[in-house]
Write a protein that holds these residues in place. Structure first.
Motif, PDB file in Angstrom:
ATOM      1  N   SER A  24     -46.833  69.409  73.836  1.00 14.54           N
ATOM      2  CA  SER A  24     -46.228  68.698  74.926  1.00 14.54           C
ATOM      3  C   SER A  24     -46.715  67.975  75.744  1.00 14.54           C
ATOM      4  N   VAL A  25     -48.254  68.086  75.897  1.00 14.43           N
ATOM      5  CA  VAL A  25     -48.853  67.071  76.718  1.00 14.43           C
ATOM      6  C   VAL A  25     -49.031  65.599  76.233  1.00 14.43           C
ATOM      7  N   ILE A  26     -48.848  65.471  75.060  1.00 10.81           N
ATOM      8  CA  ILE A  26     -48.794  64.039  74.462  1.00 10.81           C
ATOM      9  C   ILE A  26     -47.548  63.112  74.813  1.00 10.81           C
ATOM     10  N   VAL A  27     -47.687  61.997  75.245  1.00 10.71           N
ATOM     11  CA  VAL A  27     -46.943  60.725  75.374  1.00 10.71           C
ATOM     12  C   VAL A  27     -46.678  60.347  74.112  1.00 10.71           C
ATOM     13  N   TYR A  28     -45.737  60.925  73.249  1.00  7.17           N
ATOM     14  CA  TYR A  28     -45.589  60.485  71.980  1.00  7.17           C
ATOM     15  C   TYR A  28     -45.149  58.802  71.511  1.00  7.17           C
ATOM     16  N   SER A  29     -44.629  58.295  72.675  1.00  4.00           N
ATOM     17  CA  SER A  29     -44.402  56.773  72.350  1.00  4.00           C
ATOM     18  C   SER A  29     -45.642  56.041  72.060  1.00  4.00           C
ATOM     19  N   ASN A  30     -46.772  56.337  73.026  1.00  5.58           N
ATOM     20  CA  ASN A  30     -47.993  55.611  72.921  1.00  5.58           C
ATOM     21  C   ASN A  30     -48.947  55.940  72.053  1.00  5.58           C
ATOM     22  N   LEU A  31     -48.725  57.452  71.560  1.00  5.50           N
ATOM     23  CA  LEU A  31     -49.450  58.001  70.594  1.00  5.50           C
ATOM     24  C   LEU A  31     -49.045  57.234  69.096  1.00  5.50           C
ATOM     25  N   PHE A  32     -47.728  57.088  69.204  1.00  3.22           N
ATOM     26  CA  PHE A  32     -47.157  56.732  67.756  1.00  3.22           C
ATOM     27  C   PHE A  32     -47.563  55.129  67.556  1.00  3.22           C
ATOM     28  N   LYS A  33     -47.490  54.350  68.390  1.00  2.00           N
ATOM     29  CA  LYS A  33     -47.849  52.873  68.331  1.00  2.00           C
ATOM     30  C   LYS A  33     -49.420  52.893  68.151  1.00  2.00           C
ATOM     31  N   THR A  34     -50.352  53.542  68.399  1.00  2.00           N
ATOM     32  CA  THR A  34     -51.648  53.596  68.606  1.00  2.00           C
ATOM     33  C   THR A  34     -51.993  54.162  66.946  1.00  2.00           C
ATOM     34  N   VAL A  35     -51.398  55.202  66.265  1.00  2.00           N
ATOM     35  CA  VAL A  35     -51.361  55.949  65.238  1.00  2.00           C
ATOM     36  C   VAL A  35     -50.828  54.656  64.253  1.00  2.00           C
ATOM     37  N   LEU A  36     -49.810  54.222  64.369  1.00  2.50           N
ATOM     38  CA  LEU A  36     -49.194  53.005  63.389  1.00  2.50           C
ATOM     39  C   LEU A  36     -50.038  52.151  63.167  1.00  2.50           C
ATOM     40  N   PHE A  37     -50.996  51.707  64.383  1.00  3.39           N
ATOM     41  CA  PHE A  37     -51.737  50.468  64.044  1.00  3.39           C
ATOM     42  C   PHE A  37     -53.151  50.764  63.671  1.00  3.39           C
ATOM     43  N   ILE A  38     -53.128  52.162  63.371  1.00  8.44           N
ATOM     44  CA  ILE A  38     -54.439  52.606  62.282  1.00  8.44           C
ATOM     45  C   ILE A  38     -54.351  51.818  61.112  1.00  8.44           C
ATOM     46  N   PHE A  39     -52.989  52.006  60.747  1.00 11.99           N
ATOM     47  CA  PHE A  39     -52.847  51.319  59.291  1.00 11.99           C
ATOM     48  C   PHE A  39     -52.658  49.920  59.255  1.00 11.99           C
ATOM     49  N   LEU A  40     -51.879  49.739  60.430  1.00  9.89           N
ATOM     50  CA  LEU A  40     -51.300  48.192  60.486  1.00  9.89           C
ATOM     51  C   LEU A  40     -52.513  47.165  60.812  1.00  9.89           C
ATOM     52  N   SER A  41     -53.350  47.558  61.650  1.00  6.22           N
ATOM     53  CA  SER A  41     -54.307  46.646  61.894  1.00  6.22           C
ATOM     54  C   SER A  41     -55.327  46.207  60.722  1.00  6.22           C
ATOM     55  N   PRO A  42     -55.739  46.994  60.033  1.00 10.48           N
ATOM     56  CA  PRO A  42     -56.392  46.631  58.918  1.00 10.48           C
ATOM     57  C   PRO A  42     -55.630  45.795  57.922  1.00 10.48           C
ATOM     58  N   LEU A  43     -54.256  46.135  57.834  1.00 12.96           N
ATOM     59  CA  LEU A  43     -53.328  45.332  56.875  1.00 12.96           C
ATOM     60  C   LEU A  43     -52.981  43.926  57.409  1.00 12.96           C
ATOM     61  N   ILE A  44     -52.856  43.734  58.612  1.00 15.05           N
ATOM     62  CA  ILE A  44     -52.510  42.609  59.211  1.00 15.05           C
ATOM     63  C   ILE A  44     -53.573  41.552  59.157  1.00 15.05           C
ATOM     64  N   GLY A  45     -55.149  42.296  59.508  1.00 15.43           N
ATOM     65  CA  GLY A  45     -56.210  41.586  59.241  1.00 15.43           C
ATOM     66  C   GLY A  45     -56.362  41.094  57.861  1.00 15.43           C
ATOM     67  N   MET A  46     -56.049  42.224  56.927  1.00 18.04           N
ATOM     68  CA  MET A  46     -56.509  41.636  55.399  1.00 18.04           C
ATOM     69  C   MET A  46     -55.270  40.447  55.047  1.00 18.04           C
ATOM     70  N   PHE A  47     -54.037  40.639  55.401  1.00 18.32           N
ATOM     71  CA  PHE A  47     -53.271  39.531  55.118  1.00 18.32           C
ATOM     72  C   PHE A  47     -53.333  38.281  55.659  1.00 18.32           C
ATOM     73  N   ILE A  48     -53.695  38.150  57.015  1.00 18.32           N
ATOM     74  CA  ILE A  48     -53.953  36.825  57.545  1.00 18.32           C
ATOM     75  C   ILE A  48     -55.266  36.141  56.845  1.00 18.32           C
TER      76      ILE A  48
END
Length: 341
Positions: A123-147
């Motif tokens: 319950s210590v976690i602010v899940y909205s901030n954690l979610f977008k960070t974890v999401l971009f673990i996968f999205l940032s390399p994909l975005i970089g790759m497609f661009i």
């Protein structure tokens, strides 16, 4: 409490320094592998642009996200200290083995693990901030790759009738600009991560162990020396190099030409700057890796060494949980020592 605060500030700046030499390879690997600059010249170039980011990225949105990963009522100086120590340990371990892991996610994992150890609940976690960070673990390399994939095809098509010798010479010059942009994005995104923790630590100290429910206002009143010190630390770290990771990033994933180095660096820089504007702490490592994969895939899929890439993905996935476990152990040890001291 003051000695503990000073310890946290010093360790936080050490983390930024380590982040600099750990992630230096990300911004200079291609420019070194294409022989545009020598390794020594490249680290000086990258360090300069890391420091220049201080004058450009002044909104501190990434710092705000890091500071708000954990609910304020569960933050104390021991939590911050344990998170930083765990992050440093994982960074040094992955650097030693030449694995380009994410300093950003190491820090977040450490912060979460230490807070969990304090109360024994997620319950210590602010899940909205954690979610977008974890999401971009996968999205940032994909975005970089497609661009990078489409940008590389576009640039190659535009230059299809150019004299190969002249084109090579021009792209080597352009790589100076693209690598500068990537170093600028690296400094702007990565230096902010520690700023948030230092500012929160100062607030905890001045409020006798607690901070206001909303830490956003704290970052609007960040002491000026905090960002200055963080950008200097990351710049000095970059000057120290990180040659093990340079080898992985510059040649083991795929061989790159000057044209491909330019398109990969430009694509990664664009991804980092977009993420910074959104306040998302992404990994320079993930982003440039995806971009290098993208330019490699324009030749043929087999040009990318997918086995190397798979091992990097495993390191990315494990970073947050491993850092969290390390931080929990460090927190329990520090509290035990404090109890008997």
């Amino acid at each position: 409490m003051f000695p503990l605060l000073v310890t946290i500030v010093v360790i936080a700046l050490i983390f930024d320094y380590i982040n600099g030499f750990h992630d230096a390879a990300n911004s200079i690997a291609t420019i070194v592998s294409t022989k545009v600059l020598s390794p020594f010249q490249a680290v000086l170039w990258a360090a300069f642009w890391n420091a220049i980011a201080y004058f450009i990225f002044t909104d501190h949105k990434v710092a705000n996200t890091i500071a708000n990963t954990i609910k304020p009522e569960f933050i104390d100086l021991h939590v911050i200290l344990a998170g930083l120590i765990a992050a440093i340990c994982w960074n040094l371990l992955t650097w030693w083995f030449g694995i380009p892991s994410s300093s950003s996610h190491t820090l977040i994992g450490g912060f979460i693990g230490a807070a969990f150890a304090k109360v024994g609940s997620l319950s210590v976690i602010v899940y909205s901030n954690l979610f977008k960070t974890v999401l971009f673990i996968f999205l940032s390399p994909l975005i970089g790759m497609f661009i990078a994939f489409f940008f590389n095809i576009l640039v190659a098509w535009i230059c299809r009738k150019a004299n190969p010798y002249k084109a090579e010479r021009w792209f080597k010059r352009l790589q100076l600009i693209s690598s500068a942009a990537l170093s600028l994005g690296h400094g702007g995104n990565d230096a902010q991560k520690v700023m948030g923790l230092i500012t929160v630590a100062i607030a905890v100290y001045h409020n006798n162990g607690s901070i206001p429910p909303d830490t956003k206002d704290l970052l609007h009143h960040m002491p000026e020396w905090v960002p200055a010190a963080c950008y200097c630390a990351i710049g000095l770290g970059t000057m120290s190099g990180g040659w093990k990771i340079v080898k992985t990033m510059g040649s083991r994933i795929t061989k790159v030409t000057s044209l491909e180095g330019f398109t990969a660096e430009t694509s990664a820089a664009a991804t980092l700057m977009i993420a910074e504007r959104m306040g998302i702490p992404v990994s320079t490592t993930h982003t440039i890796t995806g971009a290098i994969m993208g330019v490699g895939a324009t030749k043929r899929l087999s040009a990318v060494r997918w086995g190397v890439t798979l091992s990097l993905v495993w390191a990315w996935v494990l970073t947050i949980p491993v850092s969290a476990v390390l931080a929990a152990i460090v927190y329990w040890i520090s509290r035990t020592i404090a109890h008997f001291a």
